[in-house]
Design an enzyme around this catalytic site. Structure first.
Site, PDB file in Angstrom:
ATOM      1  CG  ASP A  41      -2.144   0.775   1.134  1.00  0.00           C
ATOM      2  OD1 ASP A  41      -2.084   2.027   1.225  1.00  0.00           O
ATOM      3  OD2 ASP A  41      -3.258   0.317   0.839  1.00  0.00           O
ATOM      4  N   PRO A  54     -14.410   4.306  -5.115  1.00  0.00           N
ATOM      5  CG  PRO A  54     -13.322   6.683  -4.939  1.00  0.00           C
ATOM      6  CD  PRO A  54     -13.121   5.050  -5.386  1.00  0.00           C
ATOM      7  CD  GLU A  78     -15.642  -7.627  -0.826  1.00  0.00           C
ATOM      8  OE1 GLU A  78     -16.387  -8.203   0.009  1.00  0.00           O
ATOM      9  OE2 GLU A  78     -15.794  -6.380  -1.465  1.00  0.00           O
ATOM     10  CE  LYS A  91     -18.903  -6.834  -4.184  1.00  0.00           C
ATOM     11  NZ  LYS A  91     -19.110  -7.493  -2.685  1.00  0.00           N
ATOM     12  CG  LEU A  92     -21.966  -4.276 -10.034  1.00  0.00           C
ATOM     13  CD1 LEU A  92     -22.254  -3.436 -11.306  1.00  0.00           C
ATOM     14  CD2 LEU A  92     -21.581  -3.250  -8.866  1.00  0.00           C
ATOM     15  N   GLY A 118     -25.671   0.732   5.507  1.00  0.00           N
ATOM     16  CA  GLY A 118     -24.738   1.454   5.209  1.00  0.00           C
ATOM     17  C   GLY A 118     -23.472   0.516   4.890  1.00  0.00           C
ATOM     18  CB  CYS A 147     -20.521  -2.978  -0.835  1.00  0.00           C
ATOM     19  SG  CYS A 147     -18.786  -3.554  -0.788  1.00  0.00           S
ATOM     20  NE  ARG A 190     -28.410   0.059  12.850  1.00  0.00           N
ATOM     21  CZ  ARG A 190     -28.161  -0.303  11.828  1.00  0.00           C
ATOM     22  NH1 ARG A 190     -28.767  -1.145  10.967  1.00  0.00           N
ATOM     23  NH2 ARG A 190     -27.458   0.682  10.997  1.00  0.00           N
TER      24      ARG A 190
END
Length: 490
Positions: free
Chosen positions: A36, A92, A161, A220-221, A273, A276, A445
């Site tokens: 990184d 992002p 993932e 994935k989407l 939230g 993804c 919640r």
């Protein structure tokens, strides 16, 4: 047959770090290096205090770090040495230009592709691990083709993932499925098999699904969009429950027992939230618009709009119950992470609820067991369209508490925004005594469902998602009763 002996992962975030740590633990003969550009993050990965909180992650890292798992800022060397390179950088949502607010910004993906092409030689497998829009692999492949060298051959795979924060290690070690997409050429199929053999160290073969690249990316989407849709669906029903007298928990249980529907992701709350769900649904909306499918785009856009509506509705309910004004009133916000068992605040509903309340002049005291104070202040001051929530005003109206009792002291109301288990175990008698009266609890919640009667007996006014709580007058013991009231810890 190509064998993968050295893996490089570009990106030491929530995906790259845990994923490659598990791969290193499960494949001791494979050397894994996570790289990184952020030196501070790499130092944290090499320390006893990891940069992210995830149950079980510390134990996995400790078991193989320095043996076959390494964290480094030397990106070029790691790429050169690797047989396989994961790209796990951030994608992002764009904040400007074409596709603003919906399309994914692929600048980091593109930068990685150019760097790989520049420093690599021989044969390498490049795997997109980040959440990317459909046909992103094609963009990577075009960069490679435009920078091809005689001694370089690159194959691009998609390996999205599906882990969930808070249960990432469990998800990685016991996945529902592993999805690998690649070209239908002999070279592409060979690359797929090489990556597949890595996962076969611990994942049953029948759980490893291979597809073409585009199917992998769209799956994935679509998976995240379907999950987000379920949450928005039950949240829309929660609004109906509150005005009819139904209980959304009972409704969710009733429909969840239908095997065609199932019970998962039918938990009403203040909204979804994380990094993804919103990003992927908006990406899907943009894709549909770009491909001239406006009806499909509007369908998925409504999933986001219901999520926004739920957050706003919860905030408005707080204001309404507090006599239509929260100006200068202290509200204790319990939980800032987007879900329990993580310190991640990306797209957390707590951010949006806080901003709504701040616009009304509320004084917030925030407590979260895993989110740093600096992160909370950063989230509340960045990316806001409101002129009211300036950094100076936020710093005046927001304080960060070191424990929940401090947060609740002298507060008019408590708003539970993250389902941390510890919030069920608080001494609410102690909290009530230190609050201004009438004292309100807003359970965003549904974690205090079994405690409503006790909380009301203490004196709290209780409000929750998807249910009208029948308020009861607290019972006051007569002076002749010799038994002292038992202190309640719930």
């Amino acid at each position: 047959m190509m064998e993968v002996r050295r893996i490089c992962c570009i990106g030491a975030g929530y995906v790259g770090g845990p994923t490659c740590s598990v791969i290193a633990q499960m494949c001791p003969e494979v050397t894994v290096t996570v790289v990184d550009v952020n030196e501070e993050r790499i130092r944290a990965w090499n320390s006893s205090c990891l940069p992210i909180f995830e149950p079980g992650l510390q134990e996995v890292v400790d078991s193989c770090r320095g043996v076959n798992l390494f964290f480094s800022t030397d990106i070029d060397s790691a790429i050169k040495d690797a047989d396989l390179v994961f790209i796990s950088v951030n994608t992002p949502t764009k904040t400007f230009g074409i596709g603003k607010g919906r399309a994914a910004d692929l600048k980091y993906i593109e930068s990685c592709a150019r760097r790989i092409a520049e420093v690599s030689s021989g044969f390498k497998i490049v795997v997109e691990k980040s959440t990317v829009p459909v046909r992103a692999a094609e963009s990577i492949r075009r960069i490679f083709n435009a920078n091809i060298k005689s001694n370089l051959s690159l194959q691009v795979l998609s390996n999205p993932e599906f882990l969930a924060e808070g249960t990432a290690i469990t998800d990685l070690k016991n996945p529902d499925r592993v999805l690998i997409g690649g070209d239908e050429t002999p070279e592409g199929q060979s690359a797929i098999q090489a990556l597949k053999r890595i996962y076969e160290h611990w994942v049953p073969k029948n759980k490893i699904i291979t597809t073409n690249t585009w199917s992998s990316e769209l799956s994935k989407l679509a998976a995240n969009a379907f999950l987000a849709q379920r949450i928005s669906s039950i949240n829309s029903i929660s609004a109906l429950c509150e005005v009819t007298g139904a209980d959304v928990e009972e409704v969710a249980h009733a429909i969840g027992t239908d095997q065609r529907i199932g019970s998962r992701f039918l938990k009403a709350s203040v909204g979804f939230g994380g990094s993804c769900f919103q990003k992927d649904v908006l990406n899907l909306v943009y894709l549909c618009e770009a491909l001239n499918l406006p009806e499909v785009a509007r369908y998925w856009q409504q999933v986001i709009e219901i999520n926004d509506y739920q957050r706003k509705r919860f905030s408005s309910r707080i204001i309404s119950c507090l006599f239509n004004t929260v100006t200068d009133k202290k509200i204790a916000l319990l939980g800032f992470a987007f879900k329990k068992d993580t310190g991640d605040t990306r797209e957390s509903s707590s951010i949006y609820i806080s901003r709504y309340l701040l616009e009304e002049g509320a004084c917030l005291c925030v407590y979260d067991p895993k989110v740093r104070a600096e992160q909370i202040m950063l989230d509340l001051t960045q990316g806001t369209a409101s002129d009211k929530n300036t950094p100076s005003r936020v710093s005046q109206l927001v304080t960060i508490a070191s424990d929940p009792y401090e947060a609740c002291k002298d507060a008019h109301a408590i708003a539970i925004c993250t389902e941390w288990d510890m919030f069920k175990e608080l001494d609410y008698e102690r909290i009530y005594k230190d609050m201004l009266k009438p004292a309100f609890v807003f359970d965003g919640r549904r974690i205090l469902d079994g405690l409503h009667d006790q909380l009301q007996c203490i004196g709290f006014q209780v409000e929750t998602i998807g249910k009208r709580v029948n308020q009861r007058i607290p019972f006051t013991a007569q002076d002749s009763d010799p038994q002292p009231s038992k202190k309640m810890k719930v």
